[in-house]
Design a protein around this motif. Structure first.
Motif, PDB file in Angstrom:
ATOM      1  N   ILE A  75      26.493  26.239  43.679  1.00 22.30           N
ATOM      2  CA  ILE A  75      27.267  25.988  42.501  1.00 22.30           C
ATOM      3  C   ILE A  75      26.805  27.018  41.365  1.00 22.30           C
ATOM      4  CG2 ILE A  75      28.272  24.673  40.863  1.00 22.30           C
ATOM      5  CD1 ILE A  75      27.781  22.151  42.724  1.00 22.30           C
ATOM      6  N   ILE A  76      27.714  28.113  41.105  1.00 21.53           N
ATOM      7  CA  ILE A  76      27.236  29.429  40.163  1.00 21.53           C
ATOM      8  C   ILE A  76      28.288  28.877  38.849  1.00 21.53           C
ATOM      9  CG2 ILE A  76      26.616  31.537  39.875  1.00 21.53           C
ATOM     10  CD1 ILE A  76      26.730  31.607  42.846  1.00 21.53           C
ATOM     11  N   HIS A  77      27.760  28.469  37.844  1.00 21.59           N
ATOM     12  CA  HIS A  77      28.432  28.557  36.574  1.00 21.59           C
ATOM     13  C   HIS A  77      28.801  29.958  36.007  1.00 21.59           C
ATOM     14  CE1 HIS A  77      25.400  29.285  33.752  1.00 21.59           C
ATOM     15  NE2 HIS A  77      24.352  28.554  34.416  1.00 21.59           N
ATOM     16  N   LYS A 127      21.759  40.389  38.605  1.00 23.45           N
ATOM     17  CA  LYS A 127      20.260  39.995  38.716  1.00 23.45           C
ATOM     18  C   LYS A 127      20.245  38.608  39.212  1.00 23.45           C
ATOM     19  CE  LYS A 127      19.342  42.953  34.546  1.00 23.45           C
ATOM     20  NZ  LYS A 127      18.801  42.679  33.275  1.00 23.45           N
ATOM     21  N   VAL A 128      21.165  37.827  38.820  1.00 27.20           N
ATOM     22  CA  VAL A 128      21.156  36.417  39.511  1.00 27.20           C
ATOM     23  C   VAL A 128      21.465  36.606  40.778  1.00 27.20           C
ATOM     24  CG1 VAL A 128      22.544  34.214  39.456  1.00 27.20           C
ATOM     25  CG2 VAL A 128      22.240  35.507  37.212  1.00 27.20           C
ATOM     26  N   ALA A 129      22.218  37.419  41.580  1.00 22.85           N
ATOM     27  CA  ALA A 129      22.502  37.460  42.878  1.00 22.85           C
ATOM     28  C   ALA A 129      21.138  37.960  43.530  1.00 22.85           C
ATOM     29  CB  ALA A 129      23.659  38.646  43.033  1.00 22.85           C
ATOM     30  N   GLU A 130      20.491  38.741  43.052  1.00 26.34           N
ATOM     31  CA  GLU A 130      19.249  39.307  43.647  1.00 26.34           C
ATOM     32  C   GLU A 130      18.199  38.205  43.959  1.00 26.34           C
ATOM     33  OE1 GLU A 130      17.854  42.233  40.977  1.00 26.34           O
ATOM     34  OE2 GLU A 130      19.287  43.695  41.862  1.00 26.34           O
ATOM     35  N   SER A 155      34.489  31.643  37.305  1.00 33.66           N
ATOM     36  CA  SER A 155      34.509  32.525  36.133  1.00 33.66           C
ATOM     37  C   SER A 155      33.529  33.531  36.828  1.00 33.66           C
ATOM     38  CB  SER A 155      34.369  31.922  34.846  1.00 33.66           C
ATOM     39  OG  SER A 155      34.585  32.747  33.913  1.00 33.66           O
ATOM     40  N   LEU A 156      32.604  34.050  35.809  1.00 35.39           N
ATOM     41  CA  LEU A 156      31.768  35.106  36.235  1.00 35.39           C
ATOM     42  C   LEU A 156      30.769  34.614  37.313  1.00 35.39           C
ATOM     43  CD1 LEU A 156      29.922  36.140  32.918  1.00 35.39           C
ATOM     44  CD2 LEU A 156      31.327  37.723  34.283  1.00 35.39           C
ATOM     45  N   GLY A 157      30.728  33.455  37.632  1.00 32.13           N
ATOM     46  CA  GLY A 157      29.856  32.721  38.983  1.00 32.13           C
ATOM     47  C   GLY A 157      30.419  33.407  40.134  1.00 32.13           C
ATOM     48  N   ALA A 158      32.050  33.390  40.244  1.00 34.26           N
ATOM     49  CA  ALA A 158      32.746  33.790  41.214  1.00 34.26           C
ATOM     50  C   ALA A 158      32.300  35.244  41.624  1.00 34.26           C
ATOM     51  CB  ALA A 158      34.102  33.673  41.020  1.00 34.26           C
ATOM     52  N   HIS A 159      32.185  36.221  40.662  1.00 33.47           N
ATOM     53  CA  HIS A 159      31.725  37.552  40.953  1.00 33.47           C
ATOM     54  C   HIS A 159      30.296  37.416  41.618  1.00 33.47           C
ATOM     55  CE1 HIS A 159      35.549  38.883  39.653  1.00 33.47           C
ATOM     56  NE2 HIS A 159      35.389  38.455  38.531  1.00 33.47           N
ATOM     57  N   ILE A 160      29.520  36.704  40.846  1.00 38.70           N
ATOM     58  CA  ILE A 160      27.955  36.486  41.353  1.00 38.70           C
ATOM     59  C   ILE A 160      27.941  36.325  42.747  1.00 38.70           C
ATOM     60  CG2 ILE A 160      25.931  35.274  41.076  1.00 38.70           C
ATOM     61  CD1 ILE A 160      26.575  35.341  38.204  1.00 38.70           C
ATOM     62  N   ALA A 161      28.959  35.290  43.072  1.00 38.99           N
ATOM     63  CA  ALA A 161      28.871  34.973  44.588  1.00 38.99           C
ATOM     64  C   ALA A 161      29.116  36.182  45.373  1.00 38.99           C
ATOM     65  CB  ALA A 161      29.914  33.677  44.798  1.00 38.99           C
ATOM     66  N   ARG A 193      33.056  43.272  41.992  1.00 44.39           N
ATOM     67  CA  ARG A 193      33.835  42.007  41.885  1.00 44.39           C
ATOM     68  C   ARG A 193      33.679  41.296  43.211  1.00 44.39           C
ATOM     69  NH1 ARG A 193      38.371  42.958  44.550  1.00 44.39           N
ATOM     70  NH2 ARG A 193      39.577  45.146  44.081  1.00 44.39           N
ATOM     71  N   LEU A 194      34.348  40.191  43.246  1.00 42.61           N
ATOM     72  CA  LEU A 194      34.553  39.331  44.446  1.00 42.61           C
ATOM     73  C   LEU A 194      35.892  40.010  45.293  1.00 42.61           C
ATOM     74  CD1 LEU A 194      34.164  36.682  45.972  1.00 42.61           C
ATOM     75  CD2 LEU A 194      35.989  35.658  44.556  1.00 42.61           C
ATOM     76  N   ASP A 195      35.353  40.220  46.571  1.00 47.85           N
ATOM     77  CA  ASP A 195      36.596  40.285  47.262  1.00 47.85           C
ATOM     78  C   ASP A 195      36.537  40.165  48.713  1.00 47.85           C
ATOM     79  OD1 ASP A 195      36.100  42.954  49.546  1.00 47.85           O
ATOM     80  OD2 ASP A 195      34.682  42.639  48.260  1.00 47.85           O
ATOM     81  N   PRO A 196      37.673  40.039  49.571  1.00 49.09           N
ATOM     82  CA  PRO A 196      37.499  39.297  50.831  1.00 49.09           C
ATOM     83  C   PRO A 196      36.522  39.591  51.786  1.00 49.09           C
ATOM     84  CG  PRO A 196      39.660  40.011  50.382  1.00 49.09           C
ATOM     85  CD  PRO A 196      38.814  40.650  49.357  1.00 49.09           C
TER      86      PRO A 196
END
Length: 451
Positions: A75-77, A127-130, A155-161, A193-196
């Motif tokens: 879960i990424i806020h 950086k969180v993703a790393e 929100s931002l967490g979706a792009h981190i994912a 960004r997030l993409d398929p």
């Protein structure tokens, strides 16, 4: 006395530990922290059915509770302009573990997300993703499978994912984006960004596309509740304070959580626009796959094999909701044939009642329709409750005019067909005269057979 106090604390917090042991908790900061900004620091908090009420902080894969052979959900806020803890986190964790025995890892990057400078928080995303990649690498060494990893990003967490997924070349099992952030991401290339391509299955719920969210499709399937903009029950003016800015944005999270409760099966329908959906033009999935239309939220993965086929187009799905939990809307097709000589343009307000007198009001109405002589108009009407037996129907027709004479609408036939439960008998009324803005109540009868 001390023992009673310890028992009280146990009941209050649900902590299954010794009195002297503390539980790692989400980082709570103040608005003062947002004013001066925060440096990035990530805490990874593990919850399982064995430690449901007391997280274990992960510094590596060496853990008392982490079983890497099980499914793991992250879960990424998102951005935290005030530093507070997201109110939905405890409920989401408990709901996930109530439906499945898995590892839930809460990614606490509140230090780094808490700042008045949104751009700084956004820059911390990679950086969180790393940090998450490093943990996952360790899990893979221990026997984990990428296909068993699910990331829920808000929100931002979706792009981190999405960044994590890109690091693993799209081999993650699933990414769920809950109203992915729009500011600073609109118009960005897929790598930013997030993409398929970021996971084997990417599903997205868009609930604030005209505000803090991202409007365009980002996944294999993109769900747009109530068109993806204004959500029922949310404030419409800035005078409502902070709720005006966050209510629509947060609705995606509440809808995902509601899907875990399975209070009702909300169905979404593929369509090229919300307007066409609301006008009843998109109410089937038969041309796409041999099963019912997808349900948005946790169980959307049941359609993964169909939605991720190489030749399958990206799907935009629409559905309506009520203004509060469980958010269920029950739809009827209403077929109307009128016999006015002149065209009447207007809308309907409809109330259904069962044999006990309990009522269901129409909450979702299409745009004003043009009623022409002997021309059937089909409306898609949504109600906030579902009745197996409809005893009475009340209609109010309106043209929207506040001055001048009241128009009459002469109805030759009106037929109600349940979209939510199509197996139910169709209900009709014949030869009905409606006076504008005047409620007409009647008992429906079974429709005449066409045979």
């Amino acid at each position: 006395m001390l023992r009673l106090f310890v028992v009280f604390i146990y009941l209050l917090y649900g902590v299954k530990t010794d009195p002297g042991e503390t539980c790692p908790a989400f980082t709570t900061l103040s608005f003062g922290s947002a004013l001066i900004g925060t440096d990035l620091k990530v805490k990874l908090l593990l919850y399982t059915r064995q430690n449901l009420n007391c997280a274990e902080e992960l510094n590596s894969t060496a853990s008392k509770y982490l079983n890497v052979t099980k499914k793991t959900t992250f879960i990424i806020h998102g951005y935290r302009p005030t530093g507070s803890t997201p109110v939905w986190i405890p409920d989401l964790i408990h709901l996930l573990l109530s439906v499945e025995d898995l590892n839930v890892i809460l990614v606490d990057w509140n230090r780094g997300a808490t700042t008045l400078n949104y751009s700084n928080a956004s820059k911390n995303g990679k950086k969180v993703a790393e940090i998450l990649k490093k943990l996952i690498d360790g899990m893979l060494v221990g026997g984990a499978s990428l296909d068993f990893l699910h990331m829920i990003g808000v929100s931002l967490g979706a792009h981190i994912a999405g960044f994590v997924g890109e690091m693993f070349k799209g081999a993650l099992g699933r990414i769920t984006g809950l109203d992915p952030a729009g500011p600073l991401y609109r118009g960005k290339p897929p790598s930013e960004r997030l993409d398929p391509t970021d996971a084997r299955f990417v599903d997205v719920i868009h609930s604030d596309t005209d505000g803090l969210g991202y409007a365009e499709a980002l996944g294999h399937v993109d769900f747009y509740p109530n068109g993806g903009t204004d959500q029922p029950g949310c404030p419409l003016t800035v005078f409502s304070g902070l709720q005006y800015f966050k209510c629509d944005h947060q609705r995606s999270v509440l809808l995902f959580m509601s899907s875990l409760k399975q209070s009702c099966n909300i169905t979404a329908y593929p369509c090229d626009s919300y307007r066409n959906y609301r006008n009843g033009k998109c109410t089937s999935c038969e041309t796409f796959w041999p099963m019912p239309c997808p349900m948005p939220g946790y169980y959307a993965h049941k359609w993964r094999s169909y939605l991720t086929q190489q030749n399958h187009p990206v799907m935009s799905m629409f559905f309506d909701t009520a203004d509060k939990e469980p958010f269920c809307i029950y739809h009827y097709f209403v077929d109307i044939i009128t016999w006015n000589k002149d065209t009447r343009r207007g809308t309907f307000s409809i109330v259904l009642a069962d044999e006990t007198g309990k009522k269901a009001e129409s909450k979702v109405n299409p745009e004003a329709a043009a009623f022409q002589r002997y021309n059937q108009i089909t409306l898609l009407i949504g109600f906030d409750q579902d009745f197996e037996n409809v005893e009475r129907i009340s209609l109010t027709f309106s043209t929207g005019s506040v001055i001048g004479p009241k128009f009459k609408l002469r109805v030759l036939q009106m037929r109600f067909r349940s979209l939510t439960n199509p197996e139910r008998p169709q209900l009709c009324r014949y030869d009905l005269i409606l006076i504008e803005n005047t409620k007409k109540t009647f008992k429906p009868i079974p429709c005449w057979s066409r045979s």
